[in-house]
Design a protein around this motif. Sequence first.
Motif, PDB file in Angstrom:
ATOM      1  N   VAL A  51       7.754 -15.035  56.505  1.00 12.11           N
ATOM      2  CA  VAL A  51       8.282 -16.638  56.868  1.00 12.11           C
ATOM      3  C   VAL A  51       9.152 -16.992  55.881  1.00 12.11           C
ATOM      4  CG1 VAL A  51       7.299 -18.515  55.728  1.00 12.11           C
ATOM      5  CG2 VAL A  51       5.104 -17.099  56.998  1.00 12.11           C
ATOM      6  N   ALA A  52       9.917 -17.640  56.725  1.00 13.83           N
ATOM      7  CA  ALA A  52      11.131 -18.384  55.675  1.00 13.83           C
ATOM      8  C   ALA A  52      11.032 -19.960  55.337  1.00 13.83           C
ATOM      9  CB  ALA A  52      12.271 -18.749  57.172  1.00 13.83           C
ATOM     10  N   VAL A  53      10.951 -19.261  54.344  1.00 10.48           N
ATOM     11  CA  VAL A  53      10.693 -21.122  53.433  1.00 10.48           C
ATOM     12  C   VAL A  53      12.297 -22.030  52.696  1.00 10.48           C
ATOM     13  CG1 VAL A  53       9.312 -22.283  51.073  1.00 10.48           C
ATOM     14  CG2 VAL A  53       8.319 -19.710  52.806  1.00 10.48           C
ATOM     15  N   ALA A  54      11.782 -22.978  52.857  1.00  8.76           N
ATOM     16  CA  ALA A  54      13.247 -23.737  52.537  1.00  8.76           C
ATOM     17  C   ALA A  54      13.089 -24.847  52.151  1.00  8.76           C
ATOM     18  CB  ALA A  54      14.809 -23.348  53.846  1.00  8.76           C
ATOM     19  N   ASP A  55      13.186 -25.349  51.246  1.00  6.77           N
ATOM     20  CA  ASP A  55      13.302 -26.612  50.352  1.00  6.77           C
ATOM     21  C   ASP A  55      11.982 -26.512  49.987  1.00  6.77           C
ATOM     22  OD1 ASP A  55      16.146 -27.279  50.225  1.00  6.77           O
ATOM     23  OD2 ASP A  55      16.087 -28.133  52.246  1.00  6.77           O
ATOM     24  N   GLY A  56      11.296 -25.478  50.143  1.00  7.27           N
ATOM     25  CA  GLY A  56       9.711 -25.876  49.596  1.00  7.27           C
ATOM     26  C   GLY A  56       8.741 -26.004  51.395  1.00  7.27           C
ATOM     27  N   THR A  57       9.095 -25.594  52.208  1.00 13.82           N
ATOM     28  CA  THR A  57       8.254 -25.954  53.339  1.00 13.82           C
ATOM     29  C   THR A  57       8.653 -24.285  53.785  1.00 13.82           C
ATOM     30  OG1 THR A  57       8.587 -28.275  53.280  1.00 13.82           O
ATOM     31  CG2 THR A  57       8.334 -27.084  55.295  1.00 13.82           C
ATOM     32  N   ALA A  58       7.650 -24.633  55.002  1.00 11.49           N
ATOM     33  CA  ALA A  58       7.307 -22.924  55.527  1.00 11.49           C
ATOM     34  C   ALA A  58       8.525 -23.497  57.894  1.00 11.49           C
ATOM     35  CB  ALA A  58       6.240 -22.127  56.576  1.00 11.49           C
ATOM     36  N   CYS A  59       9.727 -22.538  57.648  1.00 16.89           N
ATOM     37  CA  CYS A  59      10.304 -23.452  58.523  1.00 16.89           C
ATOM     38  C   CYS A  59      11.152 -22.650  59.367  1.00 16.89           C
ATOM     39  CB  CYS A  59      11.871 -24.453  57.729  1.00 16.89           C
ATOM     40  SG  CYS A  59      12.417 -23.404  57.099  1.00 16.89           S
ATOM     41  N   GLY A  60      10.322 -20.965  58.871  1.00 20.91           N
ATOM     42  CA  GLY A  60      10.743 -19.987  60.190  1.00 20.91           C
ATOM     43  C   GLY A  60       9.151 -18.867  59.855  1.00 20.91           C
ATOM     44  N   VAL A  61       9.550 -17.617  60.859  1.00 21.71           N
ATOM     45  CA  VAL A  61       8.513 -16.733  61.241  1.00 21.71           C
ATOM     46  C   VAL A  61       9.325 -16.061  62.016  1.00 21.71           C
ATOM     47  CG1 VAL A  61       7.092 -17.701  63.149  1.00 21.71           C
ATOM     48  CG2 VAL A  61       6.118 -16.533  61.707  1.00 21.71           C
ATOM     49  N   ALA A  62       9.589 -14.469  61.750  1.00 19.61           N
ATOM     50  CA  ALA A  62       9.628 -13.410  62.194  1.00 19.61           C
ATOM     51  C   ALA A  62       8.133 -12.361  62.673  1.00 19.61           C
ATOM     52  CB  ALA A  62      10.606 -12.664  62.234  1.00 19.61           C
ATOM     53  N   TYR A  63       7.996 -11.591  63.961  1.00 23.07           N
ATOM     54  CA  TYR A  63       7.143 -10.840  63.673  1.00 23.07           C
ATOM     55  C   TYR A  63       7.942  -9.752  64.401  1.00 23.07           C
ATOM     56  CZ  TYR A  63       3.127  -8.262  65.869  1.00 23.07           C
ATOM     57  OH  TYR A  63       1.825  -7.244  66.603  1.00 23.07           O
ATOM     58  N   CYS A  64       7.869  -8.191  63.563  1.00 22.98           N
ATOM     59  CA  CYS A  64       8.289  -7.224  64.252  1.00 22.98           C
ATOM     60  C   CYS A  64       7.288  -6.208  63.915  1.00 22.98           C
ATOM     61  CB  CYS A  64       9.303  -6.768  63.320  1.00 22.98           C
ATOM     62  SG  CYS A  64      10.720  -5.890  64.521  1.00 22.98           S
ATOM     63  N   ALA A  65       6.780  -5.096  65.078  1.00 28.86           N
ATOM     64  CA  ALA A  65       6.097  -3.703  64.975  1.00 28.86           C
ATOM     65  C   ALA A  65       6.984  -3.413  65.917  1.00 28.86           C
ATOM     66  CB  ALA A  65       4.938  -4.886  66.592  1.00 28.86           C
ATOM     67  N   PRO A  66       6.481  -2.293  65.610  1.00 23.15           N
ATOM     68  CA  PRO A  66       7.166  -0.135  66.294  1.00 23.15           C
ATOM     69  C   PRO A  66       6.138  -0.211  67.454  1.00 23.15           C
ATOM     70  CG  PRO A  66       4.747   0.033  64.322  1.00 23.15           C
ATOM     71  CD  PRO A  66       5.316  -1.545  63.939  1.00 23.15           C
ATOM     72  N   GLU A  67       7.526  -0.110  68.436  1.00 16.80           N
ATOM     73  CA  GLU A  67       6.909   0.319  69.481  1.00 16.80           C
ATOM     74  C   GLU A  67       5.943   2.155  70.006  1.00 16.80           C
ATOM     75  OE1 GLU A  67       6.587   0.401  73.843  1.00 16.80           O
ATOM     76  OE2 GLU A  67       7.393  -1.544  72.430  1.00 16.80           O
ATOM     77  N   ARG A  68       4.864   1.316  70.327  1.00 14.86           N
ATOM     78  CA  ARG A  68       4.402   2.807  70.587  1.00 14.86           C
ATOM     79  C   ARG A  68       4.442   4.620  71.164  1.00 14.86           C
ATOM     80  NH1 ARG A  68      -1.223   0.521  72.740  1.00 14.86           N
ATOM     81  NH2 ARG A  68      -0.016  -1.851  73.151  1.00 14.86           N
ATOM     82  N   MET A  69       4.486   5.513  70.863  1.00 17.64           N
ATOM     83  CA  MET A  69       4.575   6.426  71.594  1.00 17.64           C
ATOM     84  C   MET A  69       6.171   7.086  71.645  1.00 17.64           C
ATOM     85  SD  MET A  69       1.732   6.738  74.445  1.00 17.64           S
ATOM     86  CE  MET A  69       2.580   6.736  75.933  1.00 17.64           C
ATOM     87  N   THR A  70       7.163   5.810  70.541  1.00 19.17           N
ATOM     88  CA  THR A  70       8.482   5.963  70.190  1.00 19.17           C
ATOM     89  C   THR A  70       8.595   6.762  69.054  1.00 19.17           C
ATOM     90  OG1 THR A  70       8.789   4.212  69.678  1.00 19.17           O
ATOM     91  CG2 THR A  70       9.019   4.499  71.399  1.00 19.17           C
ATOM     92  N   GLU A  71       9.647   6.887  68.934  1.00 19.77           N
ATOM     93  CA  GLU A  71      10.131   7.696  67.302  1.00 19.77           C
ATOM     94  C   GLU A  71      11.251   6.921  66.425  1.00 19.77           C
ATOM     95  OE1 GLU A  71      12.686  10.946  64.909  1.00 19.77           O
ATOM     96  OE2 GLU A  71      11.225  12.083  66.224  1.00 19.77           O
ATOM     97  N   GLY A  72      10.979   5.884  65.959  1.00 20.35           N
ATOM     98  CA  GLY A  72      11.379   4.879  65.712  1.00 20.35           C
ATOM     99  C   GLY A  72      12.530   3.403  66.059  1.00 20.35           C
ATOM    100  N   ALA A  73      11.940   3.396  67.234  1.00 21.64           N
ATOM    101  CA  ALA A  73      12.099   1.933  67.985  1.00 21.64           C
ATOM    102  C   ALA A  73      11.032   0.990  67.592  1.00 21.64           C
ATOM    103  CB  ALA A  73      11.756   2.214  69.038  1.00 21.64           C
TER     104      ALA A  73
END
Length: 160
Positions: A51-73
């Motif tokens: 979560v990105a917080v600027a000026d005391g307010t949550a204003c952005g979000v990011a979600y990332c997950a590993p790709e199953r059955m891969t090495e490092g993707a």
Amino acid sequence: MDAPDIRPLTADQLRAVKSIIDDVGLFAPDLLDEMTAAFLDGAAPDDLWFVAVADGTACGVAYCAPERMTEGAWNLLLIAVRKNHQGEGLGAALTRHVEQALAERKARIVLVETSGLPSFEPTRAVYRRLGYVEEARIRDFYAAGEDKVVFWKKIQSVAA
């Protein structure tokens, strides 16, 4: 705007993140409960939610997950910035933060999927500016006339 503070998502930020999702209209905010549950209860320790917080307010979000059955993707599955903060570099800051976290995990590559509709060109332009390469386009994927565009980027390793 002050420089954003980007930190891992906590349960007490879920309501604010739902309002970000609702603001940008990506999907129904109620889906966020299911999407974040495994991360928040520790059952998905490899997933990354920030979560990105600027000026005391949550204003952005990011979600990332590993790709199953891969090495490092990994898949960058969600980046959203509240409309009144778009164009301020917050999405780029979140993306760079995710990339740094991936480098620390020795990830090799990250993929991003987005729509091929003309209205998504600004989104695709951001990824290009951040060094992502359009790797694939799947015609009529999301709906008739709406392609899926897949971007790719190699993650630079972090010296130990």
